[in-house]
Design an enzyme around this catalytic site. Structure first.
Site, PDB file in Angstrom:
ATOM      1  CG  ASN A  47      74.011   4.069 -28.483  1.00  0.00           C
ATOM      2  OD1 ASN A  47      73.423   4.978 -29.063  1.00  0.00           O
ATOM      3  ND2 ASN A  47      74.017   2.821 -28.929  1.00  0.00           N
ATOM      4  CD1 TRP A  48      72.624   9.086 -24.332  1.00  0.00           C
ATOM      5  CD2 TRP A  48      71.881  11.106 -24.961  1.00  0.00           C
ATOM      6  NE1 TRP A  48      73.168  10.013 -23.485  1.00  0.00           N
ATOM      7  CE2 TRP A  48      72.732  11.256 -23.844  1.00  0.00           C
ATOM      8  CE3 TRP A  48      71.311  12.251 -25.534  1.00  0.00           C
ATOM      9  CZ2 TRP A  48      73.015  12.522 -23.294  1.00  0.00           C
ATOM     10  CZ3 TRP A  48      71.588  13.497 -24.977  1.00  0.00           C
ATOM     11  CH2 TRP A  48      72.423  13.625 -23.873  1.00  0.00           C
ATOM     12  CE  LYS A  49      71.111   1.313 -27.613  1.00  0.00           C
ATOM     13  NZ  LYS A  49      70.750  -0.086 -27.334  1.00  0.00           N
ATOM     14  CG  HIS A  89      74.806  -0.344 -31.873  1.00  0.00           C
ATOM     15  ND1 HIS A  89      73.622  -1.048 -31.831  1.00  0.00           N
ATOM     16  CD2 HIS A  89      75.151  -0.089 -30.588  1.00  0.00           C
ATOM     17  CE1 HIS A  89      73.269  -1.200 -30.559  1.00  0.00           C
ATOM     18  NE2 HIS A  89      74.180  -0.628 -29.785  1.00  0.00           N
ATOM     19  CD  GLU A 112      70.030  -1.118 -30.678  1.00  0.00           C
ATOM     20  OE1 GLU A 112      70.161   0.115 -30.830  1.00  0.00           O
ATOM     21  OE2 GLU A 112      69.924  -1.659 -29.568  1.00  0.00           O
ATOM     22  CD  GLU A 125      77.338  -2.416 -27.440  1.00  0.00           C
ATOM     23  OE1 GLU A 125      77.042  -1.774 -26.448  1.00  0.00           O
ATOM     24  OE2 GLU A 125      76.839  -2.202 -28.550  1.00  0.00           O
ATOM     25  N   GLY A 142      69.927  -4.181 -24.038  1.00  0.00           N
ATOM     26  CA  GLY A 142      68.570  -3.752 -23.725  1.00  0.00           C
ATOM     27  C   GLY A 142      67.700  -4.840 -23.132  1.00  0.00           C
ATOM     28  CB  SER A 177      72.035  -5.199 -19.610  1.00  0.00           C
ATOM     29  OG  SER A 177      71.011  -5.411 -20.577  1.00  0.00           O
ATOM     30  N   GLY A 186      73.584   1.948 -23.076  1.00  0.00           N
ATOM     31  CA  GLY A 186      72.363   2.425 -23.716  1.00  0.00           C
ATOM     32  C   GLY A 186      71.380   2.926 -22.680  1.00  0.00           C
ATOM     33  N   GLY A 187      70.478   2.039 -22.244  1.00  0.00           N
ATOM     34  CA  GLY A 187      69.392   2.422 -21.346  1.00  0.00           C
ATOM     35  C   GLY A 187      69.824   3.253 -20.149  1.00  0.00           C
TER      36      GLY A 187
HETATM   37  P1  PGA Z   1      71.983  -1.257 -23.220  1.00  0.00           P
HETATM   38  O1  PGA Z   1      72.549  -0.875 -24.680  1.00  0.00           O
HETATM   39  O2  PGA Z   1      72.941  -0.669 -22.220  1.00  0.00           O
HETATM   40  O3  PGA Z   1      70.615  -0.626 -23.158  1.00  0.00           O
HETATM   41  O4  PGA Z   1      71.945  -2.736 -23.150  1.00  0.00           O
HETATM   42  C1  PGA Z   1      73.913  -0.946 -24.959  1.00  0.00           C
HETATM   43  C2  PGA Z   1      74.174  -0.549 -26.394  1.00  0.00           C
HETATM   44  O5  PGA Z   1      73.342  -0.840 -27.255  1.00  0.00           O
HETATM   45  O6  PGA Z   1      75.209   0.065 -26.715  1.00  0.00           O
END
Ligand code: PGA
Length: 248
Positions: free
Chosen positions: A12-14, A93, A95, A163, A169, A207, A228-229
């Site tokens: 997930n590149w956000k 998600h 966010e 999650e 993150g 993470s 994500g990251g």
């Molecule tokens: P993260 O994000 O790996 O940076 O913690 C995961 C996500 O939001 O899907």
């Protein structure tokens, strides 16, 4: 009807990277025949990434509108994503739940729209730190599942990503015990609710990185990860794919 859930490693590149960075990242992602590998670039770069990626890598979006095409300024319909050759879309998600006050009913409508367009959905669920510390993590996740899972969901059109919000993150991951317990709960829920709940992939997210991927992916009922990251660097993401290939 007795196959195992199909492993899925999803990036997930956000709201990160520009066009050039997105294309070169897409081109650098590897794959493995034993699992699905998915990248979800930001909307504007989906087409270019779809062209740049290697054939087995799947492409997805980070959200979709609950509506069909029409007067919904700024939104992007599931059929537009399908038109761009997207295979999957992330819904719910945390966010989006936070930034856009998305709730279960809306997430369900997005899932329905996505399924109607032929897309597979990754339904994200997870509790906040306050909810975990007050002993409500399972109840929150159950509510999120109750709100958004419906009878037409099955293994070929849905995966679930657990999650914990406080692990996204932050560099913090849930303990192996907590992950196993929640994944076992979600598995049981899916079995009780859906005809092929045993075969629906349940991902862990929060993470995940090359250094912890093997441990997390080895936990019972973990069928992959939403990353994500660590999905923003080809080397890191490929290392996680390799860790998954060693397990699945
Ligand atoms: P993260 O994000 O790996 O940076 O913690 C995961 C996500 O939001 O899907």
């Amino acid at each position: 009807m007795c196959s195992m859930p199909r492993p899925l490693i999803a990036g997930n590149w956000k709201m990160n990277l520009n066009a050039g960075e997105s294309v070169s990242l897409a081109a650098g992602i590897g794959s493995s025949p034993s699992m699905d590998v998915l990248i979800c670039p930001a909307f504007p770069y989906i087409s270019e990434c779809a062209l740049a990626k290697s054939a087995p890598v799947l492409i997805g979006a980070q959200d979709c509108s609950p509506h069909g095409n029409g007067a919904h300024t700024g939104d992007i319909s599931a059929s537009m994503l399908a038109d761009l050759k997207c295979n999957m879309v992330i819904v719910g998600h945390s966010e989006r739940r936070q930034d856009h006050a998305e709730q279960g009913g809306l997430v369900k409508a997005k899932m329905m729209a996505a399924h109607n367009a032929g897309l597979k959905t990754i339904l994200c669920v997870g509790e906040t730190l306050v909810e975990r510390e007050s002993g409500n993590a399972t109840a929150i996740v159950k509510q999120q599942l109750d709100d958004s899972v419906f009878s037409a969901c099955h293994a070929s059109n849905m995966a679930v990503a657990y999650e914990p919000v406080w692990a996204i993150g932050t560099g913090k991951t849930a303990s192996a015990d907590d992950i196993e317990q929640m994944h076992a709960f979600i598995r049981q829920y899916l079995i009780e609710t859906l005809a092929d709940g045993e075969q629906i992939s349940i991902l862990y997210g929060g993470s995940v990185k090359p250094t912890n991927a093997s441990e997390i992916l080895s936990i019972a009922h973990v069928n992959g990860a939403l990353i994500g990251g660590a999905s923003l660097k080809a080397d890191d993401f490929n290392a996680i794919i390799q860790a998954a290939a060693d397990i699945y």
